[in-house]
Motif scaffolding. Structure first.
Motif, short mmCIF file in Angstrom:
data_model
loop_
_atom_site.label_atom_id
_atom_site.label_comp_id
_atom_site.label_asym_id
_atom_site.label_seq_id
_atom_site.Cartn_x
_atom_site.Cartn_y
_atom_site.Cartn_z
N TRP A 16 13.24 88.50 -11.77
CA TRP A 16 14.08 87.49 -10.96
C TRP A 16 13.69 87.37 -9.63
O TRP A 16 13.56 86.33 -8.83
CB TRP A 16 15.35 87.84 -11.25
N ALA A 17 13.26 88.50 -8.81
CA ALA A 17 12.85 88.62 -7.47
C ALA A 17 11.81 87.61 -7.31
O ALA A 17 11.40 87.01 -6.50
CB ALA A 17 12.74 89.90 -6.96
N ASN A 18 10.89 87.89 -8.20
CA ASN A 18 9.34 87.29 -8.15
C ASN A 18 9.60 85.61 -8.30
O ASN A 18 8.99 85.00 -7.77
CB ASN A 18 8.41 87.74 -9.28
N LEU A 19 10.39 85.46 -9.06
CA LEU A 19 10.79 84.04 -9.55
C LEU A 19 11.36 83.59 -8.08
O LEU A 19 11.21 82.49 -7.66
CB LEU A 19 11.68 83.61 -10.90
N GLU A 20 12.35 84.09 -7.63
CA GLU A 20 13.31 83.69 -6.48
C GLU A 20 12.29 83.75 -5.26
O GLU A 20 12.22 82.44 -4.45
CB GLU A 20 14.46 84.53 -6.03
N ASP A 21 11.39 84.52 -4.96
CA ASP A 21 10.28 84.37 -3.90
C ASP A 21 9.53 83.20 -4.13
O ASP A 21 9.31 82.32 -3.40
CB ASP A 21 9.40 85.57 -3.99
N TYR A 22 9.32 82.81 -5.49
CA TYR A 22 8.05 81.64 -5.82
C TYR A 22 8.97 80.59 -5.48
O TYR A 22 8.35 79.49 -4.80
CB TYR A 22 7.75 81.54 -7.21
N CYS A 23 10.37 80.40 -5.82
CA CYS A 23 10.87 79.31 -5.52
C CYS A 23 11.22 78.84 -4.03
O CYS A 23 11.30 77.82 -3.59
CB CYS A 23 12.53 79.41 -6.03
N ARG A 24 11.54 79.98 -3.33
CA ARG A 24 11.50 79.79 -1.90
C ARG A 24 10.26 79.09 -1.23
O ARG A 24 10.31 78.59 -0.39
CB ARG A 24 11.68 81.13 -1.19
N SER A 25 9.22 79.46 -1.80
CA SER A 25 7.80 78.70 -1.26
C SER A 25 8.00 77.26 -1.42
O SER A 25 7.13 76.32 -0.64
CB SER A 25 6.49 79.20 -2.22
N PHE A 26 9.01 76.69 -2.08
CA PHE A 26 8.96 75.14 -2.10
C PHE A 26 9.55 74.51 -1.18
O PHE A 26 9.64 73.45 -0.66
CB PHE A 26 9.48 74.76 -3.52
N LEU A 27 10.73 75.40 -0.45
CA LEU A 27 11.37 74.87 0.54
C LEU A 27 10.68 74.59 1.96
O LEU A 27 10.88 73.56 2.44
CB LEU A 27 12.54 76.13 0.73
N ALA A 28 9.42 75.39 2.21
CA ALA A 28 8.77 75.27 3.46
C ALA A 28 8.01 73.99 3.26
O ALA A 28 7.62 73.43 4.25
CB ALA A 28 7.89 76.37 3.58
N SER A 29 7.88 72.99 2.28
CA SER A 29 6.94 71.95 1.89
C SER A 29 7.74 70.90 1.81
O SER A 29 7.35 69.88 0.85
CB SER A 29 6.11 72.22 0.76
N GLY A 30 8.99 70.81 2.41
CA GLY A 30 9.94 69.70 2.14
C GLY A 30 10.63 69.42 0.77
O GLY A 30 10.75 68.08 0.68
N ASN A 31 10.84 70.50 0.22
CA ASN A 31 11.71 70.20 -1.20
C ASN A 31 12.92 70.99 -1.24
O ASN A 31 13.29 71.73 -0.19
CB ASN A 31 10.73 71.19 -2.36
N GLU A 32 13.91 70.64 -2.07
CA GLU A 32 15.22 71.32 -2.13
C GLU A 32 15.00 71.66 -3.67
O GLU A 32 14.55 70.96 -4.43
CB GLU A 32 16.24 70.35 -1.85
#
Length: 143
Positions: A16-32
């Motif tokens: 889950w931590a790996n998935l959550e880290d991957y999901c955070r990568s979308f936030l910096a590029s203007g996504n929610e």
């Protein structure tokens, strides 16, 4: 404590931590992100072995943990902006300490999670869009 569930340490701290880290990568590029998660069935295997309940039967140990991630560009009126091109990541892991740390191994369809849980997960999205998205298994990158 409604957002807590007993998880095998490897699932919680690695997969889950790996998935959550991957999901955070979308936030910096203007996504929610919309992240919907839960569990189903009974019985998991953690560092102390198999259990169906904890705390003298007051806490159920789930057999499966799942998440559905909806990735959208930042904006408003979100459900109306979900289209058949929206990336949806659905993951269903066994609650077992021997599982893989690669969350991509456990990708599934939203339909499969709905069948297992009895939920209608993307109910705010137009039905024609739901039918396409919920049957698809994500094949995008995992890191």
């Amino acid at each position: 404590m409604s957002n807590m569930m007993p998880q095998a340490p490897r699932n919680n701290q690695q997969t889950w931590a790996n998935l959550e880290d991957y999901c955070r990568s979308f936030l910096a590029s203007g996504n929610e992100l919309y992240i919907i998660c839960g569990s189903y069935c009974k019985g998991g295997t953690g560092s102390n072995g198999y259990a169906t309940t904890l705390d003298n039967g007051r806490v159920t140990v789930p057999a499966h943990c799942w998440k559905v991630v909806v990735i959208l560009p930042t904006g408003s009126n979100d459900a109306a902006r979900v289209s058949t091109n929206t990336r949806i990541i659905a993951v269903d892991t066994p609650n077992d300490n021997s599982l893989s740390t690669s969350w991509g191994t456990y990708r599934t369809s939203v339909n499969a999670i709905e069948t297992s849980t009895g939920l209608d997960i993307l109910s705010a999205v137009p039905i024609s869009v739901q039918q396409v998205l919920e049957s698809r298994i994500d094949s995008g990158p995992t890191n």
